[in-house]
Write a protein that holds these residues in place. Structure first.
Motif, PDB file in Angstrom:
ATOM      1  N   PRO A   1       0.804  -1.226   0.000  1.00 43.02           N
ATOM      2  CA  PRO A   1       0.000   0.000   0.000  1.00 43.02           C
ATOM      3  C   PRO A   1       0.838   1.278   0.000  1.00 43.02           C
ATOM      4  CG  PRO A   1      -0.941  -1.608   1.507  1.00 43.02           C
ATOM      5  CD  PRO A   1       0.388  -2.158   1.077  1.00 43.02           C
ATOM      6  N   GLU A   2       1.934   1.272   0.726  1.00 37.58           N
ATOM      7  CA  GLU A   2       2.824   2.441   0.746  1.00 37.58           C
ATOM      8  C   GLU A   2       3.429   2.688  -0.639  1.00 37.58           C
ATOM      9  OE1 GLU A   2       7.211   3.631   2.581  1.00 37.58           O
ATOM     10  OE2 GLU A   2       6.020   2.052   3.545  1.00 37.58           O
ATOM     11  N   ILE A   3       3.825   1.607  -1.307  1.00 36.70           N
ATOM     12  CA  ILE A   3       4.405   1.731  -2.648  1.00 36.70           C
ATOM     13  C   ILE A   3       3.365   2.267  -3.626  1.00 36.70           C
ATOM     14  CG2 ILE A   3       5.421   0.464  -4.578  1.00 36.70           C
ATOM     15  CD1 ILE A   3       7.289   0.740  -2.184  1.00 36.70           C
ATOM     16  N   ILE A   4       2.143   1.777  -3.539  1.00 35.95           N
ATOM     17  CA  ILE A   4       1.074   2.255  -4.426  1.00 35.95           C
ATOM     18  C   ILE A   4       0.875   3.755  -4.231  1.00 35.95           C
ATOM     19  CG2 ILE A   4      -1.377   2.102  -4.976  1.00 35.95           C
ATOM     20  CD1 ILE A   4       0.324  -0.268  -5.963  1.00 35.95           C
ATOM     21  N   GLU A   5       0.867   4.214  -3.002  1.00 42.04           N
ATOM     22  CA  GLU A   5       0.728   5.656  -2.736  1.00 42.04           C
ATOM     23  C   GLU A   5       1.861   6.438  -3.394  1.00 42.04           C
ATOM     24  OE1 GLU A   5       0.435   6.515   1.398  1.00 42.04           O
ATOM     25  OE2 GLU A   5      -1.385   5.312   1.707  1.00 42.04           O
ATOM     26  N   GLN A   6       3.072   5.919  -3.303  1.00 44.47           N
ATOM     27  CA  GLN A   6       4.223   6.606  -3.901  1.00 44.47           C
ATOM     28  C   GLN A   6       4.115   6.625  -5.421  1.00 44.47           C
ATOM     29  OE1 GLN A   6       7.473   4.338  -2.248  1.00 44.47           O
ATOM     30  NE2 GLN A   6       7.378   5.360  -0.267  1.00 44.47           N
ATOM     31  N   GLU A   7       3.651   5.515  -6.015  1.00 47.78           N
ATOM     32  CA  GLU A   7       3.497   5.472  -7.469  1.00 47.78           C
ATOM     33  C   GLU A   7       2.414   6.442  -7.939  1.00 47.78           C
ATOM     34  OE1 GLU A   7       5.046   0.908  -8.439  1.00 47.78           O
ATOM     35  OE2 GLU A   7       2.910   1.360  -8.539  1.00 47.78           O
ATOM     36  N   VAL A   8       1.346   6.579  -7.171  1.00 41.82           N
ATOM     37  CA  VAL A   8       0.296   7.544  -7.514  1.00 41.82           C
ATOM     38  C   VAL A   8       0.849   8.966  -7.476  1.00 41.82           C
ATOM     39  CG1 VAL A   8      -1.886   8.554  -6.732  1.00 41.82           C
ATOM     40  CG2 VAL A   8      -1.636   6.069  -6.836  1.00 41.82           C
ATOM     41  N   ILE A   9       1.674   9.270  -6.489  1.00 44.96           N
ATOM     42  CA  ILE A   9       2.300  10.595  -6.410  1.00 44.96           C
ATOM     43  C   ILE A   9       3.186  10.841  -7.633  1.00 44.96           C
ATOM     44  CG2 ILE A   9       4.005  11.974  -5.138  1.00 44.96           C
ATOM     45  CD1 ILE A   9       2.882  10.679  -2.557  1.00 44.96           C
ATOM     46  N   MET A  10       3.958   9.828  -8.039  1.00 45.19           N
ATOM     47  CA  MET A  10       4.789   9.969  -9.238  1.00 45.19           C
ATOM     48  C   MET A  10       3.929  10.164 -10.482  1.00 45.19           C
ATOM     49  SD  MET A  10       8.100   7.463  -8.788  1.00 45.19           S
ATOM     50  CE  MET A  10       7.189   5.940  -8.513  1.00 45.19           C
ATOM     51  N   HIS A  11       2.790   9.473 -10.545  1.00 40.55           N
ATOM     52  CA  HIS A  11       1.884   9.654 -11.678  1.00 40.55           C
ATOM     53  C   HIS A  11       1.350  11.084 -11.735  1.00 40.55           C
ATOM     54  CE1 HIS A  11       0.607   5.315 -12.974  1.00 40.55           C
ATOM     55  NE2 HIS A  11       1.879   5.569 -13.151  1.00 40.55           N
ATOM     56  N   ASP A  12       1.082  11.669 -10.568  1.00 43.46           N
ATOM     57  CA  ASP A  12       0.609  13.053 -10.533  1.00 43.46           C
ATOM     58  C   ASP A  12       1.642  14.000 -11.151  1.00 43.46           C
ATOM     59  OD1 ASP A  12      -1.783  12.386  -9.364  1.00 43.46           O
ATOM     60  OD2 ASP A  12      -1.119  12.796  -7.307  1.00 43.46           O
ATOM     61  N   LYS A  13       2.902  13.632 -11.030  1.00 46.02           N
ATOM     62  CA  LYS A  13       3.977  14.466 -11.591  1.00 46.02           C
ATOM     63  C   LYS A  13       4.225  14.184 -13.066  1.00 46.02           C
ATOM     64  CE  LYS A  13       6.645  14.807  -7.268  1.00 46.02           C
ATOM     65  NZ  LYS A  13       7.953  14.480  -6.626  1.00 46.02           N
ATOM     66  N   THR A  14       3.999  12.946 -13.499  1.00 48.51           N
ATOM     67  CA  THR A  14       4.485  12.540 -14.828  1.00 48.51           C
ATOM     68  C   THR A  14       3.399  12.236 -15.842  1.00 48.51           C
ATOM     69  OG1 THR A  14       4.595  10.165 -14.240  1.00 48.51           O
ATOM     70  CG2 THR A  14       6.524  11.538 -13.731  1.00 48.51           C
ATOM     71  N   PHE A  15       2.195  11.851 -15.394  1.00 51.10           N
ATOM     72  CA  PHE A  15       1.193  11.314 -16.314  1.00 51.10           C
ATOM     73  C   PHE A  15       0.494  12.401 -17.128  1.00 51.10           C
ATOM     74  CE2 PHE A  15      -0.641   6.833 -16.127  1.00 51.10           C
ATOM     75  CZ  PHE A  15      -1.055   6.842 -17.448  1.00 51.10           C
ATOM     76  N   HIS A  16       0.466  13.620 -16.600  1.00 48.42           N
ATOM     77  CA  HIS A  16      -0.374  14.654 -17.201  1.00 48.42           C
ATOM     78  C   HIS A  16       0.401  15.573 -18.153  1.00 48.42           C
ATOM     79  CE1 HIS A  16      -2.956  12.974 -14.254  1.00 48.42           C
ATOM     80  NE2 HIS A  16      -2.376  13.577 -13.232  1.00 48.42           N
ATOM     81  N   GLN A  17       1.629  15.202 -18.487  1.00 46.21           N
ATOM     82  CA  GLN A  17       2.393  15.977 -19.462  1.00 46.21           C
ATOM     83  C   GLN A  17       1.771  15.818 -20.856  1.00 46.21           C
ATOM     84  OE1 GLN A  17       6.893  15.367 -18.785  1.00 46.21           O
ATOM     85  NE2 GLN A  17       5.960  13.519 -17.926  1.00 46.21           N
ATOM     86  N   PRO A  18       1.695  16.910 -21.636  1.00 47.98           N
ATOM     87  CA  PRO A  18       1.170  16.784 -23.000  1.00 47.98           C
ATOM     88  C   PRO A  18       1.909  15.735 -23.818  1.00 47.98           C
ATOM     89  CG  PRO A  18       1.347  19.091 -22.376  1.00 47.98           C
ATOM     90  CD  PRO A  18       2.006  18.306 -21.277  1.00 47.98           C
ATOM     91  N   GLU A  19       3.219  15.608 -23.592  1.00 53.55           N
ATOM     92  CA  GLU A  19       4.010  14.635 -24.342  1.00 53.55           C
ATOM     93  C   GLU A  19       3.532  13.212 -24.093  1.00 53.55           C
ATOM     94  OE1 GLU A  19       8.630  13.011 -24.765  1.00 53.55           O
ATOM     95  OE2 GLU A  19       8.187  14.718 -23.456  1.00 53.55           O
ATOM     96  N   VAL A  20       3.073  12.937 -22.865  1.00 52.31           N
ATOM     97  CA  VAL A  20       2.606  11.594 -22.532  1.00 52.31           C
ATOM     98  C   VAL A  20       1.363  11.251 -23.341  1.00 52.31           C
ATOM     99  CG1 VAL A  20       1.584  10.184 -20.700  1.00 52.31           C
ATOM    100  CG2 VAL A  20       3.650  11.524 -20.247  1.00 52.31           C
ATOM    101  N   LYS A  21       0.432  12.163 -23.407  1.00 49.33           N
ATOM    102  CA  LYS A  21      -0.772  11.920 -24.201  1.00 49.33           C
ATOM    103  C   LYS A  21      -0.423  11.693 -25.664  1.00 49.33           C
ATOM    104  CE  LYS A  21      -5.459  13.637 -24.941  1.00 49.33           C
ATOM    105  NZ  LYS A  21      -6.446  14.672 -24.557  1.00 49.33           N
TER     106      LYS A  21
END
Length: 249
Positions: free
Chosen positions: A220-240
């Motif tokens: 569960p702790e790792i999942i929380e950390q991965e979600v935080i990383m997604h908040d930083k990386t997933f929403h970049q226009p380049e990713v889409k």
């Protein structure tokens, strides 16, 4: 249960098989496959006659990770991968789970398989954690389970470089799992399952609980950390752009 995409079969006394067979979507995590998997594991949890689960796919596909639509949905900030817990189904199953990865394991599909108690790969099949190919950091517990199961060196290479490997290549890299011709994977899995099913169920459940307790506690702790990383990386226009351009290649 979604009978069209999930086939639940008692293959021998005490042995239940979950076969993923969403042929239209090549075993990506479609809504039907996702819901079918969740329902299958819930059914097994309540059936005390079973002692071991074999999780497998169809033809040359084991599991192919998120659909393009789901990735774009996450990229648009409309949800999180943790909204649906596929990653810990095998880990939290009370009885041992064998991932018979007779076919390709892509992204979250490969990660999901690694959370099983036993993993069997096919020499011919492709395995990859290709999250960074699209420009976003890994999810599904990948940053945790890959180092645990494959070692930190190979895990960092697979996660950061997002390269694709045949099972035979991973065997040469010294992974600690059987790697067999595709035609032999299911026979090996069934023989292993029969060996496990000879044991008392309560002993299997008790020992699995002990062995995987550190993983269950830490995940569960790792999942929380991965979600935080997604908040930083997933929403970049380049990713889409990458999801739209590269998906399925």
């Amino acid at each position: 249960m979604s009978d069209q995409v999930i086939e639940l079969t008692e293959v021998d006394e005490g042995i239940i098989q979950i076969k993923m067979q969403d042929k239209v979507n090549k075993n990506t995590f479609s809504d039907a496959l996702t819901q079918g998997l969740i329902e299958a594991f819930e059914t097994i949890k309540n059936q005390l006659q079973y002692k071991v689960v074999i999780l497998t796919g169809f033809d040359s596909y084991f599991a192919s990770g998120g659909t393009q639509e789901a990735l774009l949905y996450l990229s648009d900030g409309k949800g999180k991968f943790s909204d649906t817990d596929l990653y810990s189904l095998a880990l939290n199953c009370p009885i041992p789970v064998i991932s018979a990865m007779q076919g390709h394991g892509i992204g979250g599909g490969f990660v999901m398989g690694l959370f099983a108690d036993f993993v069997i790969l096919s020499r011919e099949s492709v395995y990859t954690t290709n999250f960074m190919k699209y420009g976003f950091t890994p999810g599904m517990g990948a940053t945790f389970i890959l180092p645990q199961k494959l070692g930190i060196g190979l895990a960092e290479e697979m996660l950061l470089a997002a390269k694709t490997y045949r099972g035979g290549e991973l065997q040469q890299r010294g992974i600690p799992f059987p790697v067999l011709p595709r035609s032999e994977v299911m026979d090996y899995a069934l023989d292993l399952a029969k060996t496990l099913a000879e044991k008392p169920r309560v002993s299997l459940v008790t020992l699995k609980d002990h062995l995987v307790a550190p993983l269950r506690e830490k995940l569960p702790e790792i999942i929380e950390q991965e979600v935080i990383m997604h908040d930083k990386t997933f929403h970049q226009p380049e990713v889409k752009d990458r999801i739209e351009a590269f998906f399925g290649q």
